[in-house]
Every structure is written in C-alpha cells, then in structure tokens.
Design an enzyme around this catalytic site. Sequence first.
Site, PDB file in Angstrom:
ATOM      1  N   ASP A 213       3.710 -12.027  -9.099  1.00  0.00           N
ATOM      2  CA  ASP A 213       4.857 -11.729  -8.226  1.00  0.00           C
ATOM      3  C   ASP A 213       5.150 -10.240  -8.079  1.00  0.00           C
ATOM      4  O   ASP A 213       5.812  -9.838  -7.121  1.00  0.00           O
ATOM      5  CB  ASP A 213       6.122 -12.417  -8.765  1.00  0.00           C
ATOM      6  CG  ASP A 213       5.967 -13.924  -8.862  1.00  0.00           C
ATOM      7  OD1 ASP A 213       5.180 -14.472  -8.071  1.00  0.00           O
ATOM      8  OD2 ASP A 213       6.620 -14.536  -9.727  1.00  0.00           O
ATOM      9  N   SER A 576     -18.059   6.031  -0.573  1.00  0.00           N
ATOM     10  CA  SER A 576     -18.468   6.927  -1.663  1.00  0.00           C
ATOM     11  C   SER A 576     -17.298   7.577  -2.379  1.00  0.00           C
ATOM     12  O   SER A 576     -17.442   8.056  -3.509  1.00  0.00           O
ATOM     13  CB  SER A 576     -19.402   8.020  -1.113  1.00  0.00           C
ATOM     14  OG  SER A 576     -20.531   7.459  -0.495  1.00  0.00           O
TER      15      SER A 576
END
Length: 827
Positions: A213, A576
């Site tokens: 939650d 990357s």
Amino acid sequence: MWAPLDFSVVGSSLFISVSLTFAAVVFYFTFYSFSEEKDNRPAQRMLQNPVKHEHADTMGAGKAIAVLTSGGDAQGMNAAVRAVVRVGIYTGAKVFFVHEGYQGLVDGGDNIREATWESVSMMLQLGGTVIGSARCQDFRTHEGRLKAARNLVKRGITNLCVIGGDGSLTGADTFRAEWSTLLQELVKAGGITVEEAKKSSYLNIVGMVGSIDNDFCGTDMTIGTDSALHRIMEIVDAITTTAQSHQRTFVLEVMGRHCGYLALVTALASGADWVFIPESPPEDDWEEHLCRRLTETRTRGSRLNIIIVAEGAIDKHGKPITSEDIKTLVVKRLGYDTRVTILGHVQRGGTPSAFDRILGSRMGVEAVMALLEGTPDTPACVVSLSGNQAIRLPLMECVQVTKDVTTAMNEGRFDDALKLRGRSFQNNWNVYKILAHVRPPSAKSGYNLAVMNVGAPAAGMNAAVRSTVRIGLIHGHRMLAVHDGFEGLAERKVEEIAWGGVGGWTGKGGSSLGTKRTLPKKYFEQISSTIADFGIHGLIVIGGFEAFTGSLELIEGRAKFEELCIPICVIPATVSNNVPGSDFSIGADTALNTITATCDRIKQSAAGTKRRVFIIETMGGYCGYLATLAGMAAGADAAYIYEDPFTIHDLEANVEHLTEKMKTTVKRGLVLRNEKCNENYTTDFIYNLYSEEGKGIFDTRKNVLGHMQQGGSPTPFDRNFGTKMGAKAVAWMSGKIKECSRHGRIFANTADSACLLGMRRRALLFQPLSELKEQTDFEHRIPKEQWWLKLRPILKILAKYKIELDTSETAHLEHITRKRVSGEGSI
C-alpha cells in the site's frame, strides 16, 4: 573522489559502508515521487553519531537474531529475510527463522528454526514470504506474548527483526515494552531460570515495512509497492487491448486500504481518464465532470475509457464511491458498454521487481546493523528510505504519524491528508490533475516547441513525448514532432502533433517518433533552415549519450548559425544510464527488470541440472550500471564492469569461489559481464576460462542478452518518470522562451539556455550542458563519478566473499519532527 572498489578479488581488503545508497533507490527514491523541494514526509533531525566496529565479522558473536514476516505479504520480503540471514551469519550471530509470523513466535517448537546460508538460496525471485505470515490473535493477548517471550529466551534470542505493516510493528513495540515484566512473570512461574532471564535482560526490535500500500509515514517506499504496481500495469495493459476492440469503458479497482498511492500512480502510468483516491475526494458535482471527461476522450478519437478506483475511495461527505456506483453512472448517463475489474490479491502475488529485491536486501543489511548496535536505551526503530539514504526512525513515531493521515480523512480535513502524505504525493496528484482535467486554452502562446528522440530506443521515451506534447498544448504552444532524430530535423521530417496524436503512448515501448544516433554537426545548415522555416522556438531532446553530445554540438554551432540560438532541454533516456548530470535515465529500469527476469529463468534451468555456472553479458557500453544492479537483484556471484578493473588473478579467484560453492547444497552460479568491461577478457574468454578451470566440478554456459534489453513495455517507473520529466521540461521551456524573447524574436545564447534535466538525489535539476562537459569521460561515454559504484560491496558480501565490513557510516537514529498543518498536529 571516491575510488572504485576491487570487486573481483576474494579476500581483498574491501570495505562496505552499510549506509551506502540503495540500489535503484536514487531513482526510486521516489518511485514517481521526486520533487524539487524536500518532502514533507517526514522531516528528520539527527540524534546520535554512528558507532565504528573494528572487527565487524565478530560483532554478532554470542548473539542471536530472529526474523519474522507478519500481516499481509508483500513481494520483496524474501529478499529482506535473505539479507538478514546472510549478514547476520557474516557477523558471527546465530539467525533464526520464525515461521508463520507472530503465531509461530507464540507456538514455538519447529516454528523457530536456525537458518543457514544455503537455506535462503533461491529466495530472491520468489513472491510472498517463504517463512510464512499469519494474522495472530494470540499475540494480542498477554498470555500469548508470555509464551513468545519464553520461546525466545530458551533459544537465547534477544534481537527481533519484524517485517510487516504498521499493525505488526506496533505489536513488536508492545512486546519490547513489556519484556522485563514478561521475564519476571516467567521466572516466578518457573518458565525460565534466573540465569536465562539475566542473559536476555533486554530485547532489541527493528522493523522493516513490508506493504504493497505504501501507506507508512517515515519511508519513501515500502517493500512490495513497486511489484504491486508491476502487477497492476500488466493487467491494465491487457485490459486496454480488449477495451479498444469493443470501445468499452473499464472501471478498475486497486488495493491500498485508506491510501491512494497505488491508484494514483496507476492513473499516471496508464494515462487513465479519471482516478478516485481517498485523500482527495471529488467535488460534489463529480458525476457531471466525469461524464464530460469521458465524452471528450471519445470525441478526440479514443476507443476506450479507463477509470481507476482506490478501494478506500470516498466522496467529501465520507460516503464510499464503489466501482459498481461508477459503472451504473456511466451506463445510465452515457450508455457506454462498461465493465468492472477488481484486481484483488493478484496485486500481492508474482515475482518481486528488481527494485523490491534491492530495497529488501539493503534494508536487511541495515536492520542487522541496527540490532547489533542496539542498547537497552535504544528505542524500537524502523529502517526507512529517505531519498537515497537508509535512516532509522523511532517505530512508534512513524506509526502515530501514519494514523494522523487516517484521522485527517475521517475528520474531513482532506487538504491536510494530502500534505501529510508528503510533497511527493502532492506532486503526483498535481501532475495527474493537469493531464486529466485541464483543457488546452483557446488562446495560443504564439510559440512552437519541437520534441525529438535521439540515440538508441529506450522504454519510456513515448511516455516522455506524450507528456511533453500534452503539457505543451496546455501551455498554449503549438507542438511539433521531429522524426528520426537530428537527421530527421535536417531532412525536414517535422509535423504538427495534436492531443490525440500521442494517445495510448505511455505503455508503448521503443520510440514512436523514430530515433537515430546521428549527430547534428554535419547538418548545421539544413537544421538551421528547418528551424527557421517551421518557426521552432524551443527544442526538447529526449535520448541517451548522443542526445547529450549532439546538443553540445548545437551549442557550438550557435556562433555561426543564429537559428540555433533557441532554448534546448535534454531529457536522459537510455538503458545504459550513462548520461552525465542524472542519477537515472528513462529506460534503465525496464532494462534492469528484463535482465533480472532473464537471470531468474536461467538460474531455474540450472536448478535441475546442478553444478552449472552461467556467464551473462549485459548491455551498457562502458557503463556497468546494468550489470551491477542486475547482479544484486538476481543474486549473482560476480559482476565484471569497466569502472572496477580486474585481472586474470581476480578471475581465477572467482572460479575458486564457485568451486567451493559447488561443495554446498547450492550447486549453481551466476556471473554477469558488462559488454565493454575489458577488451581482452571478453565473454568468450571468461566462458572458456571458467569451462577449463571448472572442468569436472561444474559446467559453464553463456548467454548474450543483446537488444532484448531495449525492448518490451516500459515499467511503471519508466512511464511515470518519463511523464514527470516531460512535464517539468515544458514548464522550464515556457519560462526560458519568455526570458529569451526580444521584440518577437527568440535569442538564447547563454549557458543556462541549454540544459539537461536530471535527477540528483531527491531533486530534478536543470544543469547547463556546458558545465556537464567537465563531469564527462567522453572517450568511454560515461560520467566521471557514478553513485551506484558504492553499491558493489553489498553484492559481494551477500555472495559470501570474505571482506571486511566497515560500519562507520551506519544510518543514524533520527526523530520525526512534527509540523503544524491548519492548527492540527501533523508531520
């Protein structure tokens, strides 16, 4: 400057600081919750200085730690359990599993068993909690806690790590407060001896919040939230396809109890038409607004509507707003074919995401340190995430602030409830409202903004373009889409793009605009002509290292071509994660999860054959980000990267380490190699070396993952990160164009008129491109300093390498400082 650690040498004098940045947390410091201002949840102040242990591998000698999971399960709990066990054993402590939560603590017997290093192998990729969890009524009683205390004392356990929600952590604090009284009663009744009571005179408690939650105040992210968002988005994507086929409206109900975090982030990630959250109920005439919104979406050409409902959604009078209520409204008012889907417990299930694995691992390391450093005067604490830092907060202060949010909502103080959730939550809400409820103005600004993708494709690029286009239209600008990067700009592949032109783009992978690595220098004349002919006043470039270097070339071209003197903003987007000026790039999280999921499958295949080592090659160019973090998330034995040089002796030492591992019950190995970590020690070389040296002991296989790392649908994080970055870039661009406007013409040639928008710790910062040049290693296309290098020792210690553990920078115990909101006590 921080020097890279030698990851590869077994027995080397490495040091690991247990307060090092969380993996992926600099980016997830926020999981969609970054802000340019400090978060309100919570403000902290330091209480004490850390303690340095000269011999960390003996600091747990003679001590025992028990770990349990309680309450609702959450993906990532197993990673936390694994880290507690392995780091606890490393320090010399005995570590015990408590099966079935507090019920196991009360029942004792085989429910409390000593853990071994091998017993937590292959846990990282498993959802739920392997040691079990249960709602326990017995522990709520004094008699139940008396039994639990006896079971701990008999085993010499005085350190308890609890992974659960606020109820579970509150129970732990009560247990600790009663500890002395419980021991006295047990001695009096003959349940334990006086000597046993003396040895167990106090109980240390440390909590980790495991809850999908994300409703616990004191931490930016709870274990399991990211994985729950992955499950939700998988279902939303699947529903979207069927909804489009039949032109349906779908009402999706997600979990969260009284917290709307899951619903709000889902709405941002899916581009939903409407979201209902308990912290900000709709206005009294919300039915009219909702129907108008749905009609407008259909009028723009959309074939579906998506409405997200938090399970605790209410109106301003506290009356529940249910999924069925919304369906009935839409069917009666609009006549749309409408379906309801209640996601339920599927959100708790499945494999944990890369982030949850690393978050759980990092919190587990910190929890062990907190327990072993505890004293009788140390309050029960919870290990939390604040920005990119691990912090310790008094447990009950966090619980109280969490309850304050519910109190504010119950009293109808919804503005206070939003503030209590924190600035990050408010920012999410504000961006959603702009994209979902603000209409483009009829009066135009008179400015034209162009957006383009440059470099290799990355998941999340389309979400950034969608946000850029729509926020730009809301600002009154005319938006232009440039196809195929700088080359397309030179070839006049430019077209106006409207609101509906980017519909449904948040969940699309790759680049819908098209992207190329071509740099602009050789096209200056053509690009200048295109800018002039289309009247482009500002350029937003979304891409990787080529976007950065190409924009630097545009700055250089300003001296000769006046048309290039327009504001430029670069948004980093590359798997990357090698763009300077930002801790994280759009697309890297998706690639990281792809690699992690692939490693899971590969490890599973090895489980059947036994005695097998896999060498996996990852992308990243010279940047070892993907290899390192995927190694942590997948439980790799080693990760070879360019930034951390290694020799043939290091490779041999790693083979020896795996040889010893094959003598245990864990007869498999995983080694990751960044594609450009070493020009001589190639993937084939390492494969051949391992094959030869491991002959007769283990088999070796290799996999080159390749371009699959660039594909696939973006993760929830990349969708939201792209959305936020696009919105922020347009806001900056609008102000910069006005600032550079003179007599109806735009002339921008100052350093701050060409910036990169990057995430640095908890802030989104606009940094002049010219200043970032000094921070860049252009030869290897990486930043000179990279935050994630500090995470590498954690990977090594969890892989059972003999290293020294430096705890001189462990997290400090802090307090939540309360502020006044509308005259009421709050954070």
